[in-house]
Write a protein that holds these residues in place. Sequence first.
Motif, PDB file in Angstrom:
ATOM      1  N   VAL A  18       0.837  -1.208   0.000  1.00  9.03           N
ATOM      2  CA  VAL A  18       0.000   0.000   0.000  1.00  9.03           C
ATOM      3  C   VAL A  18       0.863   1.246   0.000  1.00  9.03           C
ATOM      4  O   VAL A  18       0.594   2.211  -0.730  1.00  9.03           O
ATOM      5  CB  VAL A  18      -0.972  -0.032   1.208  1.00  9.03           C
ATOM      6  N   VAL A  19       1.912   1.269   0.788  1.00 16.83           N
ATOM      7  CA  VAL A  19       2.810   2.435   0.833  1.00 16.83           C
ATOM      8  C   VAL A  19       3.482   2.635  -0.524  1.00 16.83           C
ATOM      9  O   VAL A  19       3.588   3.765  -1.024  1.00 16.83           O
ATOM     10  CB  VAL A  19       3.845   2.279   1.971  1.00 16.83           C
ATOM     11  N   CYS A  20       3.927   1.560  -1.145  1.00 14.88           N
ATOM     12  CA  CYS A  20       4.552   1.667  -2.476  1.00 14.88           C
ATOM     13  C   CYS A  20       3.542   2.165  -3.502  1.00 14.88           C
ATOM     14  O   CYS A  20       3.881   2.989  -4.369  1.00 14.88           O
ATOM     15  CB  CYS A  20       5.124   0.323  -2.909  1.00 14.88           C
ATOM     16  N   ALA A  21       2.309   1.694  -3.433  1.00 21.78           N
ATOM     17  CA  ALA A  21       1.283   2.128  -4.373  1.00 21.78           C
ATOM     18  C   ALA A  21       0.992   3.614  -4.202  1.00 21.78           C
ATOM     19  O   ALA A  21       0.845   4.360  -5.189  1.00 21.78           O
ATOM     20  CB  ALA A  21       0.011   1.301  -4.185  1.00 21.78           C
ATOM     21  N   ILE A  22       0.926   4.068  -2.973  1.00 22.69           N
ATOM     22  CA  ILE A  22       0.688   5.495  -2.719  1.00 22.69           C
ATOM     23  C   ILE A  22       1.865   6.329  -3.231  1.00 22.69           C
ATOM     24  O   ILE A  22       1.678   7.370  -3.877  1.00 22.69           O
ATOM     25  CB  ILE A  22       0.430   5.745  -1.217  1.00 22.69           C
ATOM     26  N   ALA A  23       3.087   5.870  -2.982  1.00 26.03           N
ATOM     27  CA  ALA A  23       4.278   6.598  -3.450  1.00 26.03           C
ATOM     28  C   ALA A  23       4.304   6.663  -4.974  1.00 26.03           C
ATOM     29  O   ALA A  23       4.611   7.708  -5.564  1.00 26.03           O
ATOM     30  CB  ALA A  23       5.541   5.942  -2.909  1.00 26.03           C
ATOM     31  N   MET A  24       3.960   5.540  -5.614  1.00 29.05           N
ATOM     32  CA  MET A  24       3.951   5.515  -7.080  1.00 29.05           C
ATOM     33  C   MET A  24       2.843   6.409  -7.629  1.00 29.05           C
ATOM     34  O   MET A  24       3.030   7.060  -8.659  1.00 29.05           O
ATOM     35  CB  MET A  24       3.775   4.093  -7.588  1.00 29.05           C
ATOM     36  N   SER A  25       1.713   6.445  -6.971  1.00 25.81           N
ATOM     37  CA  SER A  25       0.607   7.269  -7.467  1.00 25.81           C
ATOM     38  C   SER A  25       0.883   8.755  -7.255  1.00 25.81           C
ATOM     39  O   SER A  25       0.342   9.592  -7.973  1.00 25.81           O
ATOM     40  CB  SER A  25      -0.707   6.866  -6.795  1.00 25.81           C
ATOM     41  N   LEU A  26       1.727   9.120  -6.295  1.00 29.90           N
ATOM     42  CA  LEU A  26       2.057  10.524  -6.057  1.00 29.90           C
ATOM     43  C   LEU A  26       3.273  10.997  -6.854  1.00 29.90           C
ATOM     44  O   LEU A  26       3.468  12.198  -7.015  1.00 29.90           O
ATOM     45  CB  LEU A  26       2.296  10.763  -4.570  1.00 29.90           C
ATOM     46  N   ALA A  27       4.079  10.073  -7.350  1.00 28.60           N
ATOM     47  CA  ALA A  27       5.313  10.455  -8.042  1.00 28.60           C
ATOM     48  C   ALA A  27       5.011  11.202  -9.338  1.00 28.60           C
ATOM     49  O   ALA A  27       5.606  12.248  -9.624  1.00 28.60           O
ATOM     50  CB  ALA A  27       6.166   9.229  -8.318  1.00 28.60           C
ATOM     51  N   TYR A  28       4.101  10.705 -10.153  1.00 25.29           N
ATOM     52  CA  TYR A  28       3.795  11.343 -11.434  1.00 25.29           C
ATOM     53  C   TYR A  28       3.200  12.738 -11.244  1.00 25.29           C
ATOM     54  O   TYR A  28       3.663  13.684 -11.884  1.00 25.29           O
ATOM     55  CB  TYR A  28       2.873  10.458 -12.269  1.00 25.29           C
ATOM     56  N   PRO A  29       2.195  12.925 -10.398  1.00 26.19           N
ATOM     57  CA  PRO A  29       1.678  14.291 -10.205  1.00 26.19           C
ATOM     58  C   PRO A  29       2.733  15.247  -9.643  1.00 26.19           C
ATOM     59  O   PRO A  29       2.767  16.429 -10.019  1.00 26.19           O
ATOM     60  CB  PRO A  29       0.526  14.122  -9.211  1.00 26.19           C
ATOM     61  N   ALA A  30       3.597  14.767  -8.779  1.00 23.51           N
ATOM     62  CA  ALA A  30       4.647  15.636  -8.237  1.00 23.51           C
ATOM     63  C   ALA A  30       5.609  16.059  -9.345  1.00 23.51           C
ATOM     64  O   ALA A  30       6.013  17.228  -9.419  1.00 23.51           O
ATOM     65  CB  ALA A  30       5.390  14.931  -7.117  1.00 23.51           C
ATOM     66  N   ARG A  31       5.945  15.112 -10.220  1.00 20.26           N
ATOM     67  CA  ARG A  31       6.841  15.433 -11.328  1.00 20.26           C
ATOM     68  C   ARG A  31       6.179  16.434 -12.277  1.00 20.26           C
ATOM     69  O   ARG A  31       6.818  17.383 -12.743  1.00 20.26           O
ATOM     70  CB  ARG A  31       7.219  14.156 -12.075  1.00 20.26           C
ATOM     71  N   GLU A  32       4.905  16.243 -12.561  1.00 19.68           N
ATOM     72  CA  GLU A  32       4.171  17.174 -13.409  1.00 19.68           C
ATOM     73  C   GLU A  32       4.085  18.555 -12.766  1.00 19.68           C
ATOM     74  O   GLU A  32       4.200  19.570 -13.456  1.00 19.68           O
ATOM     75  CB  GLU A  32       2.769  16.635 -13.700  1.00 19.68           C
ATOM     76  N   TYR A  33       3.886  18.605 -11.481  1.00 18.02           N
ATOM     77  CA  TYR A  33       3.819  19.877 -10.765  1.00 18.02           C
ATOM     78  C   TYR A  33       5.130  20.644 -10.905  1.00 18.02           C
ATOM     79  O   TYR A  33       5.146  21.836 -11.205  1.00 18.02           O
ATOM     80  CB  TYR A  33       3.495  19.640  -9.287  1.00 18.02           C
ATOM     81  N   VAL A  34       6.244  19.944 -10.714  1.00 19.94           N
ATOM     82  CA  VAL A  34       7.558  20.587 -10.827  1.00 19.94           C
ATOM     83  C   VAL A  34       7.781  21.072 -12.260  1.00 19.94           C
ATOM     84  O   VAL A  34       8.270  22.189 -12.488  1.00 19.94           O
ATOM     85  CB  VAL A  34       8.668  19.614 -10.371  1.00 19.94           C
ATOM     86  N   ALA A  35       7.398  20.250 -13.267  1.00 14.86           N
ATOM     87  CA  ALA A  35       7.572  20.652 -14.666  1.00 14.86           C
ATOM     88  C   ALA A  35       6.713  21.866 -14.999  1.00 14.86           C
ATOM     89  O   ALA A  35       7.160  22.786 -15.707  1.00 14.86           O
ATOM     90  CB  ALA A  35       7.232  19.487 -15.586  1.00 14.86           C
TER      91      ALA A  35
END
Length: 135
Positions: A18-35
């Motif tokens: 569950v922790v890995c799934a949450i981290a993976m689901s937050l990684a893409y939006p965080a990267r998009e936010y920074v871009a």
Amino acid sequence: MVATRPQLTGRAAILAVVVCAIAMSLAYPAREYVAQRRQIAQLEAQQANALSKLQRLEERRRRLEDPEYIKRLAKERLFYCEPGADCYQVLDEAADSTAAKAGSKPPERPAWYVTLWRSFEAADKGRPAAPAGQK
């Protein structure tokens, strides 16, 4: 004998997944936010450059509407002389001073048609044209 518990229980494994799934689901939006933040900063810089260029052009337009500025430009760039005024122009001041110091006249360039004719003669003979000071 004492029973040992396994290091990784079922609950711990599910929690890790569950922790890995949450981290993976937050990684893409965080990267998009920074871009997107980077792109916003670039666009703001472009806007600032465009505004400064617009201000320079507005200032130039205001200057070009001034008749005195136009007269000054005509005098400087086109060597315009108003009627009734005595105007003088110094031609190549630096070359005249070096020639005077050396005590010799600078070499004269032949007329354009002489240079053209020499290039025709050189082409007819199949050799390069002589420099302007020779022949």
